[in-house]
Design a protein around this motif. Structure first.
Motif, short mmCIF file in Angstrom:
data_model
loop_
_atom_site.label_atom_id
_atom_site.label_comp_id
_atom_site.label_asym_id
_atom_site.label_seq_id
_atom_site.Cartn_x
_atom_site.Cartn_y
_atom_site.Cartn_z
N VAL A 75 -7.49 36.62 -14.56
CA VAL A 75 -6.81 35.40 -14.13
C VAL A 75 -7.21 34.26 -15.07
O VAL A 75 -8.17 34.38 -15.83
CB VAL A 75 -7.15 35.01 -12.66
CG1 VAL A 75 -6.76 36.10 -11.69
CG2 VAL A 75 -8.62 34.67 -12.51
N GLY A 76 -6.49 33.14 -14.99
CA GLY A 76 -6.77 32.01 -15.87
C GLY A 76 -8.15 31.41 -15.63
O GLY A 76 -8.59 31.31 -14.49
N VAL A 77 -8.84 31.01 -16.70
CA VAL A 77 -10.16 30.37 -16.60
C VAL A 77 -10.15 29.12 -17.46
O VAL A 77 -9.65 29.14 -18.59
CB VAL A 77 -11.28 31.29 -17.15
CG1 VAL A 77 -12.65 30.67 -16.86
CG2 VAL A 77 -11.19 32.67 -16.55
N LYS A 78 -10.70 28.03 -16.94
CA LYS A 78 -10.79 26.80 -17.74
C LYS A 78 -11.78 27.01 -18.89
O LYS A 78 -12.87 27.55 -18.67
CB LYS A 78 -11.28 25.64 -16.87
CG LYS A 78 -10.23 25.13 -15.91
CD LYS A 78 -10.81 23.99 -15.08
CE LYS A 78 -9.92 23.66 -13.92
NZ LYS A 78 -10.66 23.05 -12.82
N LEU A 81 -15.39 25.91 -18.36
CA LEU A 81 -16.32 26.77 -17.63
C LEU A 81 -16.95 27.81 -18.55
O LEU A 81 -18.13 28.14 -18.43
CB LEU A 81 -15.59 27.46 -16.47
CG LEU A 81 -14.98 26.53 -15.41
CD1 LEU A 81 -14.28 27.34 -14.33
CD2 LEU A 81 -16.04 25.64 -14.80
N ILE A 82 -16.14 28.32 -19.49
CA ILE A 82 -16.66 29.30 -20.44
C ILE A 82 -17.71 28.62 -21.34
O ILE A 82 -18.77 29.18 -21.62
CB ILE A 82 -15.52 29.92 -21.27
CG1 ILE A 82 -14.58 30.70 -20.34
CG2 ILE A 82 -16.07 30.83 -22.37
CD1 ILE A 82 -13.37 31.30 -21.01
N GLU A 85 -20.99 28.23 -19.50
CA GLU A 85 -21.73 29.48 -19.40
C GLU A 85 -22.43 29.77 -20.72
O GLU A 85 -23.58 30.20 -20.75
CB GLU A 85 -20.77 30.63 -19.05
CG GLU A 85 -21.34 31.68 -18.12
CD GLU A 85 -22.33 32.62 -18.78
OE1 GLU A 85 -23.20 33.12 -18.07
OE2 GLU A 85 -22.25 32.85 -20.00
N LEU B 97 -15.28 34.88 -12.05
CA LEU B 97 -15.02 33.46 -11.82
C LEU B 97 -15.25 33.15 -10.35
O LEU B 97 -14.63 33.78 -9.48
CB LEU B 97 -13.57 33.14 -12.20
CG LEU B 97 -13.10 31.70 -12.02
CD1 LEU B 97 -13.81 30.77 -12.99
CD2 LEU B 97 -11.58 31.62 -12.23
N GLU B 100 -12.80 27.90 -8.80
CA GLU B 100 -12.45 27.51 -10.16
C GLU B 100 -13.59 26.69 -10.72
O GLU B 100 -13.40 25.74 -11.45
CB GLU B 100 -11.12 26.75 -10.18
CG GLU B 100 -9.96 27.71 -10.02
CD GLU B 100 -8.62 27.09 -10.31
OE1 GLU B 100 -8.56 25.99 -10.88
OE2 GLU B 100 -7.61 27.73 -9.95
N GLU B 101 -14.82 27.07 -10.30
CA GLU B 101 -15.99 26.24 -10.57
C GLU B 101 -16.99 26.83 -11.55
O GLU B 101 -17.65 26.10 -12.27
CB GLU B 101 -16.73 25.95 -9.25
CG GLU B 101 -15.96 25.02 -8.34
CD GLU B 101 -16.56 24.97 -6.95
OE1 GLU B 101 -17.72 25.35 -6.77
OE2 GLU B 101 -15.82 24.55 -6.04
N GLU B 102 -17.14 28.15 -11.51
CA GLU B 102 -18.22 28.71 -12.32
C GLU B 102 -17.80 30.04 -12.94
O GLU B 102 -17.23 30.90 -12.27
CB GLU B 102 -19.47 28.91 -11.44
CG GLU B 102 -20.73 29.09 -12.26
CD GLU B 102 -21.94 29.44 -11.37
OE1 GLU B 102 -22.90 29.98 -11.91
OE2 GLU B 102 -21.88 29.17 -10.15
N TYR B 103 -18.08 30.16 -14.23
CA TYR B 103 -17.80 31.38 -14.98
C TYR B 103 -19.12 32.13 -15.13
O TYR B 103 -20.12 31.53 -15.53
CB TYR B 103 -17.22 30.99 -16.33
CG TYR B 103 -16.87 32.12 -17.27
CD1 TYR B 103 -15.71 32.86 -17.09
CD2 TYR B 103 -17.69 32.41 -18.36
CE1 TYR B 103 -15.38 33.88 -17.98
CE2 TYR B 103 -17.36 33.42 -19.25
CZ TYR B 103 -16.21 34.15 -19.06
OH TYR B 103 -15.87 35.15 -19.93
N LYS B 105 -21.50 35.91 -15.93
CA LYS B 105 -21.58 37.22 -16.58
C LYS B 105 -22.57 38.10 -15.83
O LYS B 105 -23.61 37.62 -15.39
CB LYS B 105 -22.06 37.06 -18.02
CG LYS B 105 -21.00 36.53 -18.95
CD LYS B 105 -21.54 36.54 -20.36
CE LYS B 105 -20.69 35.69 -21.27
NZ LYS B 105 -21.50 35.15 -22.36
#
Lengths: 93, 362
Positions: A75-78, A81-82, A85, B97, B100-103, B105
């Motif tokens: 799904v789409g990710v801003k 946010l990447i 991380e 995810l 829509e706040e945190e990505y 791993k």
């Protein structure tokens, strides 16, 4: 056929798909590159089986078809946010 | 980055059961679930289950979800809700995810993919009109969110979902005009079909939708009879006023994460579409990636729960957690599955699974 939607995300009609198959675009990936079908928010969950069926009707049985290439993210990710991380990763090192 | 022993993707019946059994064997487990709550499709199933005692027969799906919730709490299982798995990479890394706040791993020792299935769609004129919905979506609106989804419904598909959702719509006070199925025979169990037929809903086999009618919203559905080659028979058209057309033409496995990871997939129509090949221990062609439930072939929740237990048992074994009675557990679970898939109703599943068998030694 012009009112029958195959891809809801990118508004691709059955008419367009059949024209493309007649023009020689005979795989999911080829049709995807021309129309963006399969690249929207559902990532091909609606259209891929419908395309498979159209291709089968045109003489390409499912077993001979190459499925679309699937890549992350699902799904789409801003991008923000990447980036966050990645910053956290750097700090951990 | 979060390291963990076992990462389960999906907290439906298969995912929850795999987490419970893996944790019972001694593995520490993280479960990712994209929804705000666990249970998958169980939480909207207000009907009682068939099957046998081990799979909670005669209990409503929504109550089975509660039983599983209590069990989960007893073990070393970390639940991460509102968290969608985004990808599985070549090096075994999983991205996710949270809202829509945190990505995030993850680097797990093993993965069980239990992402379930999604509804199939159908091509007919005006199929994008508001009011054309998946039957499962309507069931979610009604049973999970308490929203009256429609006034007058035409149901396309007389499989178990089409029949059960029709019955539940009527319980909610919705008028179900008719149930159509392109096949010459009703696909679902006759016990469900009889229930709706007794309430006066016509089930029209060898019929389909010719087109949806309406300007801004569905106002009517044009239906048509089909011959034995599924061609529309001219002159048999009928227009049925309705504000909702429920499409219930089957499910297809959600295996995009497996495709990203490079697992071997194959088109097996009896299992609902593209499915992963798997070993007798439910491992895919990619080592340490296991599957359970509808992701590896569309069935129903009882089989998904048993498959979950098997995948959990085998993934824990791979991580070095082998219960003393492993063999007894493994064969008992397989016997339960054979019983669920016995008889003519399970024939297509048995055929499909035989084609999806992956023999690693070969």
């Amino acid at each position: 056929m012009e009112n029958t939607i195959i891809c809801r995300c990118s508004d691709v009609t059955l008419l367009r798909v059949r024209q493309l198959i007649a023009d020689g675009y005979t795989s999911m990936d080829e049709i995807k590159r021309i129309t963006r079908l399969g690249m929207g928010s559902c990532q091909g969950k609606t259209c891929s089986l419908l395309i498979m069926r159209e291709l089968a009707a045109a003489g390409f049985p499912p077993a001979t078809q190459t499925p679309q290439t699937t890549r992350p993210p699902a799904v789409g990710v801003k991008l923000e946010l990447i980036a966050k991380e990645a910053e956290n990763n750097e700090k951990q090192r | 980055m979060i390291t963990c022993e076992l990462l389960v993707i999906g907290a439906g019946p298969a995912g929850l059961c795999s987490a419970i059994t893996a944790a019972k064997s001694g593995a520490s487990v993280v479960v990712l679930e994209r929804s705000p709550d666990i249970g998958g499709q169980l939480i909207k199933q207000t009907h009682m289950f068939f099957g046998s005692k081990e799979q909670h027969a005669s209990t409503r799906g929504v109550d089975i979800a509660e039983i599983l919730r209590e069990e989960i709490a007893r073990y070393d299982i970390k639940l991460m809700l509102d968290t969608t798995a985004l990808g599985i990479y070549e090096d075994g890394m999983v991205t996710a995810l949270y809202k829509e706040e945190e990505y995030m791993k993850f680097k797990p020792g093993a993965i069980i993919v239990a992402t379930g299935a999604c509804e199939r769609f159908l091509a007919f004129p005006n199929n994008d009109l508001p009011g054309v919905c998946g039957a499962g979506a309507v069931q979610t609106l009604m049973n999970v969110y308490g929203i009256m989804p429609a006034k007058d419904v035409v149901m396309l598909g007389a499989g178990n979902i089409g029949l059960i959702v029709s019955y539940q719509l009527m319980q909610a006070g919705v008028n179900v005009k008719c149930i159509l199925d392109a096949a010459p025979k009703i696909g679902g169990y006759l016990v469900h079909a009889s229930k709706v037929a007794r309430m006066g809903v016509p089930i029209k086999t060898s019929h389909t939708v010719k087109r949806a009618i309406g300007e801004d919203h569905l106002t009517a559905v044009e239906i048509v009879a089909l011959d034995d080659k599924f061609n529309q028979i001219p002159g048999t058209e009928e227009i049925i006023p309705a504000d909702t057309l429920c499409v219930s033409v089957g499910l297809t496995p959600l295996c995009e994460l497996l495709a990203m990871a490079g697992c071997k997939l194959s088109y097996i129509p009896q299992l609902g579409g593209m499915v992963p090949l798997k070993t007798g221990e439910y491992e895919t062609s990619v080592p340490n990636i296991f599957v359970a439930g509808d992701t590896s072939g569309v069935e129903e929740a009882s089989a998904a729960m048993v498959e979950g237990h098997i995948a959990g048992l085998c993934a824990a074994k791979r991580l070095g957690h082998i219960p003393e009675d492993f063999d007894a557990q493994y064969s008992s679970l397989n016997r339960q599955l054979m019983a669920l898939r016995s008889g003519p109703a399970g024939e297509h599943i048995r055929q499909g699974l035989a084609s999806a068998c992956l023999n690693k030694e070969a």
